[in-house]
Write a protein that holds these residues in place. Sequence first.
Motif, PDB file in Angstrom:
ATOM      1  N   GLN A  86       0.830  -1.206   0.000  1.00  0.00           N
ATOM      2  CA  GLN A  86       0.000   0.000   0.000  1.00  0.00           C
ATOM      3  C   GLN A  86       0.863   1.254   0.000  1.00  0.00           C
ATOM      4  OE1 GLN A  86      -2.985  -0.301   3.064  1.00  0.00           O
ATOM      5  NE2 GLN A  86      -3.412  -2.437   2.576  1.00  0.00           N
ATOM      6  N   GLY A  87       0.441   2.232  -0.792  1.00  0.00           N
ATOM      7  CA  GLY A  87       1.200   3.464  -0.949  1.00  0.00           C
ATOM      8  C   GLY A  87       1.429   4.222   0.344  1.00  0.00           C
ATOM      9  N   TRP A  88       0.398   4.291   1.191  1.00  0.00           N
ATOM     10  CA  TRP A  88       0.557   5.032   2.446  1.00  0.00           C
ATOM     11  C   TRP A  88       1.673   4.443   3.298  1.00  0.00           C
ATOM     12  CZ3 TRP A  88       0.011   2.880   7.262  1.00  0.00           C
ATOM     13  CH2 TRP A  88      -0.629   1.631   7.329  1.00  0.00           C
ATOM     14  N   MET A  89       1.841   3.117   3.244  1.00  0.00           N
ATOM     15  CA  MET A  89       2.893   2.474   4.038  1.00  0.00           C
ATOM     16  C   MET A  89       4.269   2.832   3.483  1.00  0.00           C
ATOM     17  SD  MET A  89       3.881   0.803   6.646  1.00  0.00           S
ATOM     18  CE  MET A  89       2.448   0.039   7.366  1.00  0.00           C
ATOM     19  N   HIS A  90       4.391   2.936   2.176  1.00  0.00           N
ATOM     20  CA  HIS A  90       5.671   3.336   1.586  1.00  0.00           C
ATOM     21  C   HIS A  90       6.062   4.727   2.075  1.00  0.00           C
ATOM     22  CE1 HIS A  90       4.620   0.511  -1.997  1.00  0.00           C
ATOM     23  NE2 HIS A  90       5.021  -0.161  -0.935  1.00  0.00           N
ATOM     24  N   VAL A  91       5.085   5.633   2.062  1.00  0.00           N
ATOM     25  CA  VAL A  91       5.359   7.003   2.511  1.00  0.00           C
ATOM     26  C   VAL A  91       5.659   7.011   4.011  1.00  0.00           C
ATOM     27  CG1 VAL A  91       4.433   9.348   2.673  1.00  0.00           C
ATOM     28  CG2 VAL A  91       3.940   7.960   0.657  1.00  0.00           C
ATOM     29  N   LYS A  92       4.903   6.226   4.778  1.00  0.00           N
ATOM     30  CA  LYS A  92       5.160   6.144   6.219  1.00  0.00           C
ATOM     31  C   LYS A  92       6.577   5.656   6.474  1.00  0.00           C
ATOM     32  CE  LYS A  92       4.132   3.843  10.494  1.00  0.00           C
ATOM     33  NZ  LYS A  92       3.718   2.615  11.112  1.00  0.00           N
ATOM     34  N   LEU A  93       6.995   4.619   5.755  1.00  0.00           N
ATOM     35  CA  LEU A  93       8.342   4.084   5.954  1.00  0.00           C
ATOM     36  C   LEU A  93       9.412   5.098   5.560  1.00  0.00           C
ATOM     37  CD1 LEU A  93       7.798   0.373   4.875  1.00  0.00           C
ATOM     38  CD2 LEU A  93       8.053   1.285   7.202  1.00  0.00           C
ATOM     39  N   LEU A  94       9.111   5.939   4.585  1.00  0.00           N
ATOM     40  CA  LEU A  94      10.027   7.034   4.245  1.00  0.00           C
ATOM     41  C   LEU A  94      10.169   7.982   5.439  1.00  0.00           C
ATOM     42  CD1 LEU A  94      11.692   8.682   2.141  1.00  0.00           C
ATOM     43  CD2 LEU A  94       9.565   9.868   1.630  1.00  0.00           C
ATOM     44  N   PHE A  95       9.037   8.333   6.064  1.00  0.00           N
ATOM     45  CA  PHE A  95       9.101   9.206   7.238  1.00  0.00           C
ATOM     46  C   PHE A  95       9.795   8.513   8.412  1.00  0.00           C
ATOM     47  CE2 PHE A  95       5.757  11.736   5.112  1.00  0.00           C
ATOM     48  CZ  PHE A  95       6.345  12.987   5.246  1.00  0.00           C
ATOM     49  N   THR A 133       8.610  16.744  15.607  1.00  0.00           N
ATOM     50  CA  THR A 133       7.191  17.123  15.608  1.00  0.00           C
ATOM     51  C   THR A 133       6.607  17.005  14.214  1.00  0.00           C
ATOM     52  OG1 THR A 133       7.586  18.656  17.441  1.00  0.00           O
ATOM     53  CG2 THR A 133       5.549  18.967  16.168  1.00  0.00           C
ATOM     54  N   LEU A 134       7.319  17.510  13.225  1.00  0.00           N
ATOM     55  CA  LEU A 134       6.836  17.430  11.842  1.00  0.00           C
ATOM     56  C   LEU A 134       6.705  15.976  11.384  1.00  0.00           C
ATOM     57  CD1 LEU A 134       8.916  20.347  10.300  1.00  0.00           C
ATOM     58  CD2 LEU A 134       6.470  20.345  10.818  1.00  0.00           C
ATOM     59  N   ILE A 135       7.677  15.158  11.742  1.00  0.00           N
ATOM     60  CA  ILE A 135       7.622  13.747  11.358  1.00  0.00           C
ATOM     61  C   ILE A 135       6.440  13.059  12.058  1.00  0.00           C
ATOM     62  CG2 ILE A 135       8.831  11.529  11.471  1.00  0.00           C
ATOM     63  CD1 ILE A 135      11.469  13.179  11.146  1.00  0.00           C
ATOM     64  N   LEU A 136       6.236  13.378  13.328  1.00  0.00           N
ATOM     65  CA  LEU A 136       5.117  12.786  14.062  1.00  0.00           C
ATOM     66  C   LEU A 136       3.785  13.126  13.400  1.00  0.00           C
ATOM     67  CD1 LEU A 136       3.984  11.242  16.522  1.00  0.00           C
ATOM     68  CD2 LEU A 136       3.930  13.434  17.715  1.00  0.00           C
ATOM     69  N   PHE A 137       3.582  14.382  13.057  1.00  0.00           N
ATOM     70  CA  PHE A 137       2.343  14.792  12.383  1.00  0.00           C
ATOM     71  C   PHE A 137       2.148  14.004  11.093  1.00  0.00           C
ATOM     72  CE2 PHE A 137       1.901  18.123  15.354  1.00  0.00           C
ATOM     73  CZ  PHE A 137       0.662  18.728  15.175  1.00  0.00           C
ATOM     74  N   ALA A 138       3.192  13.923  10.302  1.00  0.00           N
ATOM     75  CA  ALA A 138       3.091  13.231   9.017  1.00  0.00           C
ATOM     76  C   ALA A 138       2.727  11.761   9.206  1.00  0.00           C
ATOM     77  CB  ALA A 138       4.412  13.359   8.248  1.00  0.00           C
ATOM     78  N   VAL A 139       3.396  11.090  10.128  1.00  0.00           N
ATOM     79  CA  VAL A 139       3.155   9.659  10.325  1.00  0.00           C
ATOM     80  C   VAL A 139       1.755   9.408  10.878  1.00  0.00           C
ATOM     81  CG1 VAL A 139       3.870   7.641  11.682  1.00  0.00           C
ATOM     82  CG2 VAL A 139       5.587   9.050  10.538  1.00  0.00           C
ATOM     83  N   VAL A 140       1.334  10.197  11.854  1.00  0.00           N
ATOM     84  CA  VAL A 140       0.005   9.981  12.436  1.00  0.00           C
ATOM     85  C   VAL A 140      -1.078  10.185  11.386  1.00  0.00           C
ATOM     86  CG1 VAL A 140      -1.686  10.875  14.094  1.00  0.00           C
ATOM     87  CG2 VAL A 140       0.666  10.430  14.822  1.00  0.00           C
ATOM     88  N   PHE A 141      -0.979  11.245  10.596  1.00  0.00           N
ATOM     89  CA  PHE A 141      -1.988  11.469   9.564  1.00  0.00           C
ATOM     90  C   PHE A 141      -1.976  10.356   8.520  1.00  0.00           C
ATOM     91  CE2 PHE A 141      -2.372  15.810  11.188  1.00  0.00           C
ATOM     92  CZ  PHE A 141      -3.749  15.955  11.150  1.00  0.00           C
ATOM     93  N   LEU A 142      -0.807   9.884   8.163  1.00  0.00           N
ATOM     94  CA  LEU A 142      -0.731   8.780   7.202  1.00  0.00           C
ATOM     95  C   LEU A 142      -1.382   7.512   7.740  1.00  0.00           C
ATOM     96  CD1 LEU A 142       2.867   9.206   5.816  1.00  0.00           C
ATOM     97  CD2 LEU A 142       0.815   8.988   4.430  1.00  0.00           C
ATOM     98  N   VAL A 143      -1.083   7.181   8.976  1.00  0.00           N
ATOM     99  CA  VAL A 143      -1.611   5.947   9.556  1.00  0.00           C
ATOM    100  C   VAL A 143      -3.122   6.036   9.764  1.00  0.00           C
ATOM    101  CG1 VAL A 143      -1.557   4.472  11.613  1.00  0.00           C
ATOM    102  CG2 VAL A 143       0.579   5.279  10.593  1.00  0.00           C
ATOM    103  N   VAL A 144      -3.590   7.177  10.224  1.00  0.00           N
ATOM    104  CA  VAL A 144      -5.021   7.315  10.513  1.00  0.00           C
ATOM    105  C   VAL A 144      -5.841   7.420   9.228  1.00  0.00           C
ATOM    106  CG1 VAL A 144      -6.764   8.838  11.544  1.00  0.00           C
ATOM    107  CG2 VAL A 144      -4.681   8.275  12.806  1.00  0.00           C
TER     108      VAL A 144
END
Length: 182
Positions: A86-95, A133-144
């Motif tokens: 899944q694409g969101w997981m690829h982006v999450k793993l990048l973060f 903080t920026l990474i946390l925001f990105a990951v939480v929004f991606l996962v949710v």
Amino acid sequence: MEYYNYIKALHLIFVVTWFAGLFYIPRLFIYHIEAWQKPSPEKEILTDQLKLMTKRLWYIITWPSAILCTIFAIWLLLLIPGWLQQGWMHVKLLFVALLFGYHLKCHQIFKHLQRDEVKYTSRFMRIWNEGSTLILFAVVFLVVLKNAFNWIYGVIGIFVLAILLMLGIRLYKRVRDKNPNA
């Protein structure tokens, strides 16, 4: 799959404790850098105490949390390997990779300060402190939000958050310049 929720809960607990360490360690770096500018004996007393505090935070909380978070994340991916398609997981793993880069850079700064090598200003460290903080925001929004995540608004939102954080840092500096005890 009967253990999935336990593994997920442990992963989330160690995500929280890892971020707690990553949020606090740059604050200690700031205090350490500012203590370096104090006169003796205050400088030595403060830097010795801050070295001990950062060492304990780094090796007792932050590193173990990063390792355990990663172990439980890998375990979750082994349980549900379809996420890797899944694409969101690829982006999450990048973060997550960016987060590990941030963590390793913090480790480098930690090692320098332990050797009394001050290479950064407290202002730089205040800005650096917002990276996690920026990474946390990105990951939480991606996962949710997963696939419902609107990339354009998400990217704009991260940049707006970064700008607001930088403005907040500048405002706080002005307040501190007027009142050092603020």
